[in-house]
Design a protein around this motif. Sequence first.
Motif, PDB file in Angstrom:
ATOM      1  N   CYS A 278     -12.856 -16.125  22.951  1.00 50.73           N
ATOM      2  CA  CYS A 278     -12.822 -14.692  23.814  1.00 50.73           C
ATOM      3  C   CYS A 278     -11.572 -13.848  23.181  1.00 50.73           C
TER       4      CYS A 278
ATOM      5  N   LEU B 234     -11.539 -10.526  21.282  1.00 51.78           N
ATOM      6  CA  LEU B 234     -10.895  -9.256  21.737  1.00 51.78           C
ATOM      7  C   LEU B 234     -10.231  -8.773  20.546  1.00 51.78           C
TER       8      LEU B 234
ATOM      9  N   LEU C  79     -12.815  -7.506  17.857  1.00 46.48           N
ATOM     10  CA  LEU C  79     -13.335  -6.004  18.281  1.00 46.48           C
ATOM     11  C   LEU C  79     -12.447  -4.913  17.976  1.00 46.48           C
ATOM     12  N   VAL C  80     -11.329  -5.171  18.402  1.00 47.46           N
ATOM     13  CA  VAL C  80     -10.205  -4.033  18.519  1.00 47.46           C
ATOM     14  C   VAL C  80      -9.702  -4.005  16.871  1.00 47.46           C
TER      15      VAL C  80
ATOM     16  N   VAL D 243     -12.641  -2.117  15.081  1.00 49.29           N
ATOM     17  CA  VAL D 243     -12.633  -0.379  15.546  1.00 49.29           C
ATOM     18  C   VAL D 243     -11.527   0.157  14.992  1.00 49.29           C
ATOM     19  N   LEU D 244     -10.402  -0.388  14.816  1.00 50.63           N
ATOM     20  CA  LEU D 244      -9.158   0.158  14.178  1.00 50.63           C
ATOM     21  C   LEU D 244      -9.555   0.385  12.901  1.00 50.63           C
TER      22      LEU D 244
ATOM     23  N   LEU E 234     -18.191  -6.816  11.681  1.00 50.24           N
ATOM     24  CA  LEU E 234     -19.376  -6.439  12.769  1.00 50.24           C
ATOM     25  C   LEU E 234     -20.042  -7.628  13.365  1.00 50.24           C
ATOM     26  N   MET E 235     -20.350  -8.526  12.260  1.00 46.00           N
ATOM     27  CA  MET E 235     -21.169  -9.627  12.480  1.00 46.00           C
ATOM     28  C   MET E 235     -20.204 -10.656  13.369  1.00 46.00           C
TER      29      MET E 235
ATOM     30  N   LEU F  30     -20.489  -9.157  16.823  1.00 43.90           N
ATOM     31  CA  LEU F  30     -21.737  -9.170  17.371  1.00 43.90           C
ATOM     32  C   LEU F  30     -21.992 -10.613  18.198  1.00 43.90           C
ATOM     33  N   MET F  31     -21.648 -11.651  17.224  1.00 41.66           N
ATOM     34  CA  MET F  31     -21.938 -13.121  17.364  1.00 41.66           C
ATOM     35  C   MET F  31     -20.878 -13.434  18.680  1.00 41.66           C
TER      36      MET F  31
ATOM     37  N   LEU G 106     -19.942 -11.402  21.022  1.00 41.54           N
ATOM     38  CA  LEU G 106     -20.549 -10.865  22.059  1.00 41.54           C
ATOM     39  C   LEU G 106     -21.794 -11.499  22.686  1.00 41.54           C
ATOM     40  N   VAL G 107     -22.612 -12.257  21.527  1.00 47.40           N
ATOM     41  CA  VAL G 107     -24.034 -12.871  21.946  1.00 47.40           C
ATOM     42  C   VAL G 107     -23.475 -14.015  22.721  1.00 47.40           C
TER      43      VAL G 107
ATOM     44  N   LEU H  58     -20.583 -14.591  24.422  1.00 46.80           N
ATOM     45  CA  LEU H  58     -20.157 -14.093  25.673  1.00 46.80           C
ATOM     46  C   LEU H  58     -21.330 -13.855  26.703  1.00 46.80           C
ATOM     47  N   HIS H  59     -22.143 -13.072  26.414  1.00 46.62           N
ATOM     48  CA  HIS H  59     -23.242 -12.804  27.127  1.00 46.62           C
ATOM     49  C   HIS H  59     -23.984 -13.740  27.737  1.00 46.62           C
TER      50      HIS H  59
ATOM     51  N   TYR I  84     -28.835  -9.751  30.871  1.00 45.58           N
ATOM     52  CA  TYR I  84     -28.115 -10.337  30.055  1.00 45.58           C
ATOM     53  C   TYR I  84     -28.802 -10.858  28.905  1.00 45.58           C
TER      54      TYR I  84
ATOM     55  N   ILE J 295     -28.575 -10.091  24.811  1.00 46.39           N
ATOM     56  CA  ILE J 295     -28.438 -11.363  23.838  1.00 46.39           C
ATOM     57  C   ILE J 295     -29.581 -10.809  22.835  1.00 46.39           C
TER      58      ILE J 295
ATOM     59  N   LEU K 165     -28.239  -7.737  20.771  1.00 50.60           N
ATOM     60  CA  LEU K 165     -26.856  -8.221  19.751  1.00 50.60           C
ATOM     61  C   LEU K 165     -27.517  -9.226  18.843  1.00 50.60           C
TER      62      LEU K 165
ATOM     63  N   LEU L 194     -27.445  -8.445  14.537  1.00 46.90           N
ATOM     64  CA  LEU L 194     -26.385  -9.397  13.811  1.00 46.90           C
ATOM     65  C   LEU L 194     -27.387  -9.569  12.500  1.00 46.90           C
TER      66      LEU L 194
ATOM     67  N   THR M 113     -27.760  -6.711  10.295  1.00 42.45           N
ATOM     68  CA  THR M 113     -26.503  -6.541   9.729  1.00 42.45           C
ATOM     69  C   THR M 113     -26.370  -7.534   8.356  1.00 42.45           C
TER      70      THR M 113
ATOM     71  N   MET N   3     -18.815   5.205  21.972  1.00 42.23           N
ATOM     72  CA  MET N   3     -18.815   4.817  20.599  1.00 42.23           C
ATOM     73  C   MET N   3     -20.058   4.977  20.155  1.00 42.23           C
TER      74      MET N   3
ATOM     75  N   CYS O 184     -11.743   3.433  21.233  1.00 40.60           N
ATOM     76  CA  CYS O 184     -10.896   2.055  20.581  1.00 40.60           C
ATOM     77  C   CYS O 184      -9.906   1.919  21.711  1.00 40.60           C
TER      78      CYS O 184
ATOM     79  N   LEU P  16     -10.551  -4.342  27.882  1.00 40.90           N
ATOM     80  CA  LEU P  16     -10.700  -5.952  27.502  1.00 40.90           C
ATOM     81  C   LEU P  16      -9.363  -6.505  27.699  1.00 40.90           C
TER      82      LEU P  16
ATOM     83  N   PHE Q 132      -9.286  -9.742  30.000  1.00 40.05           N
ATOM     84  CA  PHE Q 132      -8.962 -11.072  29.332  1.00 40.05           C
ATOM     85  C   PHE Q 132      -7.546 -11.422  30.108  1.00 40.05           C
TER      86      PHE Q 132
END
Lengths: 644, 176, 391
Positions: free
Chosen positions: A519, A523, A526-527, A530-531, A554-555, A558-559, A561-562, A564-565, C19, C23, C26, C30, C33, C114, C363, C370, C374
Amino acid sequence: MRHLLLTFFLLLGSLAGAQQLPEVSTILDKEVVATFQSLPIQEGGRIKPLDTYARFLLLRMHGKQSIAVKHDQLPNHKKLKAVEWLLLSWFRPDIARDLPLFVVDNSQAVGEIGVDPKDLRDRYSWNEIVKGREELIKRAQAYNDIDSAQQTGVQRNVINLARNFFDYDATSDFMTAARTDWKKEINSILSPALAKEISGDAANLSVWDLALKLGTMIRENKIQGGSEESQKILNLFIDTTLRPGKTLAFIPPDDAKEEAWLQVEQTVTNLMREGKISEGELAVSKARDGLYPASLKAETFKTAVKAFVADIRARAEKRNELSQIDREVSYHRTDYFTNALVWYMLGFLVATLGLVAPQSKLSRWTTRIAWITVLLGVGYNVWGITQRCIIMGRPPIATLYETIIFIAASCALVGLFIEKVTRKGVVLAVVGFVGALGMFLSNRFMALDGQDTMPTLEAVLITNFWLATHVTCINIGYAGALLGSITSMVYVIFRFLTKGEPSVEFRRLLTRITYGIMCFGLLFALVGTVLGGIWANDSWGRFWGWDPKENGALMIVLMGLVILHARLGGYIREIGLHALSLLLGAITLFSWFGVNQLSIGLHSYGFTAGITLALNIGYSTKFAFMLACGWFWLQERAAKKVAA
Amino acid sequence: MEITHSRDISQYEPKPKVGAYPQERFGDERLIWQTPDGWSQAERSQMRPVNLAFGPNKEGECYLSLLPGGGGGVLANVNRWRKQMAQPEITEEELAKMPKKTLMGIEGAFVSIEGAYTSVGATESKADYKMLGIVAAMGEAGLFVKMVGPKALVEANSQAFDQFVTSLRLRMPQGQ
Amino acid sequence: MSASSKSLPAKIFDLLSSYGLAIIVLSFLLIITYFGTLSQKDIGLLDSQAKYFESWFLIHEWNLWGMIVPIPLPGGALLMVLLFINMLCGAVIRIRKGWRTIGVLISHIAIMFMLAAGFVSFIYKTEGAMPLFEGQASDQYQSYHERIIEIRQWGADGKGTSTARVIPMKHFSDLEPGRARTFFAKDLPFELQVTAYRRNANIVQAGEDEKSAIDGYRIQPVANAKEDEANTAAVEVSVKFQDGTEQRGILWEREFEPFTVKVGGMSYTLALSRMKWKLPFAIRLNDFQRELHPGTMKAKKYTSHVTKITDGREEPKVVTMNVPVRDQGYVVYQASFSQGTSGEQSVFTVASNPSDQWPLWSCVAVAIGLVIHFMMHLVRFLSRALKPKVA
């Protein structure tokens, strides 16, 4: 006939031998070497110490930053430091050209040019390669015309060998112009009249007097390319003076506004063209030549070297270009990352020993020792990165090499924090392992790359704000994902090794640790991603362009996030989390190094072949551990069925 | 389908030429010539900006080519052609004695060679061929017209060759 | 479970907010991509973007040891729409609201924002190049990819209209040889039939007996370049006048002059070119500077000193790497430069994007959300982990 030739060469040799040569002990004197190390020069667009230049020149040609020697004339040396090797090449090329310098990965490459091959991967001296010189030129030129994607490994070896050989050929002639008796040469080549006009009545003729005269005479058409004697003297001049003079930019320009430092080749041609050059530039150029006569006596040499280096340093200081030179010398001397490697490794071993007997007296002691050694490792790692930041005046990451040392340090720091919280000793071992692996890989990468690890940057990268934010965030994200996948590997290993209730508790802890690290990494990834988009939008007017590097980041997101969810939704528990965390690790490897390999595709080679191999080992390891997770899952399911 | 979109024209936009003819539109307008009666145009290339064919089965060819580097001077080119026709090389003196013809305002050597012709890239030669050509040098650049075909056919078309050569000229920028 | 007792809309809502859907979506994102990245090597960036990321569905040709296995996959557009709905239903509507979820809520809304920014820019963004030599000025930028057929009217006095009619690429790019479409406009005295569109082509002189030749020329198709910018499109047009006659022509992206037809004392020029947009101001390049790292050929900085001209008012500006000039919704970036025979040319990228700054705000919001979330987790993790010690 053979004998005749031999005598002829011996005669030539004795002629050359008439010029005196300095003693090895004079050249390799400790003080002399240390003084030369701190000589500022310019290369690749920045001012750096001669030490750095020598290290990376040797690394490129030899594959190492020092050279092992076994030579009659070097009875007191088993190994030469980079600067020692460079000085020997300048002042005693007769010895240096005997040293096994050029590393050739595939002996077929030397076989092709008619040189006797040794082992498949071996090192050859200048004297060995020079026999195949003509063939080397011919082959290298032919191979260069082949599209780089189509070249075979051997062809690349030949091209590299040619480049290294001719670069070294010039480097080892660096002092030849100063050693040459120009008066004698001119008398033997030119007609008496012309010779007289050039040398006048002076007893000695320096290359600078000659350049001045030659320049005038060329302008007055007294010397022309057409005539044989003119051509001969010009060729000699080019070969001894201009060609070797191109190898080093050590002359600070007198004009403060001029950024580019000069090489002897430039000052000589300027002198020939203009008839005069500015005083300081001439003085420094001439001072180099003065080093040769001085080198014939130990006492005079030390003084001359000190004066020479001090003069250039003073000029550099006036230009505000000296401030980081000594720091850089010390950075390389300290060799932070090798030190870090040793301490990390030690920490890993000690911590692992402690894991064998948890909760025992032994483990308490090993934990304490491991803490100290790992902290030393992190200390060297972080301090090394800090030194680099100070030297370059920019945030820590702008090159691939820097991502490795930074990610290792980030993993270590995050790991230590977690160890502090969990106090099980296991993360300590992980930190030692990851740190040592990182240091090892950074070292290998540097050797494969063979270039200064502190290069100047492309225009678009020169922006401290984005380097500090986006690049740092992304790399912390990589670090989190990789560290998480490694704790997952620990989980798998642990699960294979242990059984029973306490192990279940420990496994749960490992799972929480993995999830937490992941996690944390997510964090930042992700940030950071986007930056990166915002930076791209500021630089090129597009937030997202589906560029491979962007997609890689991005991958990871995404992974993450997958995972996490899936965890929140209850789709995965322990084994599932670790399996996906391992997959995330593989994706991170792809994003970090894999996408860079894409453009090269199937025709990977040399430098990238090493990386491809490392990557494939990385991917396979992750997948093997994922398979293990699959096996655990089957086991658990079977157990449940039995219970039901 | 109805056209509904539009865009504003900028005052900085260069004004296009209205009523441009096709050669001008496709950047093909520098050379003009008259194709002799009975001749036809063959596909052109960078090397052959004008490429014509003639004869009952189009076995005769005649083309203009330009070499920016000149290809080694007039003599070298004449000898290259002689070699293609399986004829011995000539010397500088012999070249000086050769007849002259004007090609696009430049005087060049007029070449007439009979022999067995081997075209570039071919492995077998064709017997009883004839080549007419002009080799002109313009500074560094070389300018060539070359006509090759079976001897009888080339001889029958030698007048057409002259006619083609005289018609060849550059279109001046404001021409037409 | 009470699932069976739920109404259909409720069930659908459950599905959309689940969820599980998150999943799946996403994971597919992935996968595409990954495939989309790999495919860039073969089909170039623009095409892979269109195929994988701007599509509803796609078929990926998976090369399995030389065997091509077609794999149908959902496209990026579909997945992003689903993701948006999923977040809306799951993380905004269904989520338990409270202090514990505030971070989650903020970051999800920010991510949705976004995605919306991406959508807005996909629809409304215009982007193109503006190359300028020193001393040259311009107030328009030219698209990298959008080809158009434009028709402009000219009077007998040689004066042209101030606007040109434009047929956008999507209306003719499907017209491969054999397919044709006829275009018309209200006060245009002819209809225009378009056919034989080629994305990359040369114009060659046709042999004399070629029937398909137009004015002695024909279109010669060339394999597509990997980078779309290098393609030069060509198309055949047939202008059909009201009296039943017609005039054919070839339009080519690299042609020097447009195709002209005359009718009723007026001339009309037809051209195939890239879309150009006009800026509300002009930029004049005064000086272009390229700094190199000393003693190397590596660029350190590109800087363009320009004058921005708005309604005759002149303002000096500096455009450099990472520092664009912004005005009235348009942004002018230093993109690159080229060195030709006629001097140095600075190349600017100009973009107009209503959602230009949205990702930045988003952003910041994501990061805040987050971090809040967190941090709360970390505190809980720490307090739990440290408990034995405290106890």
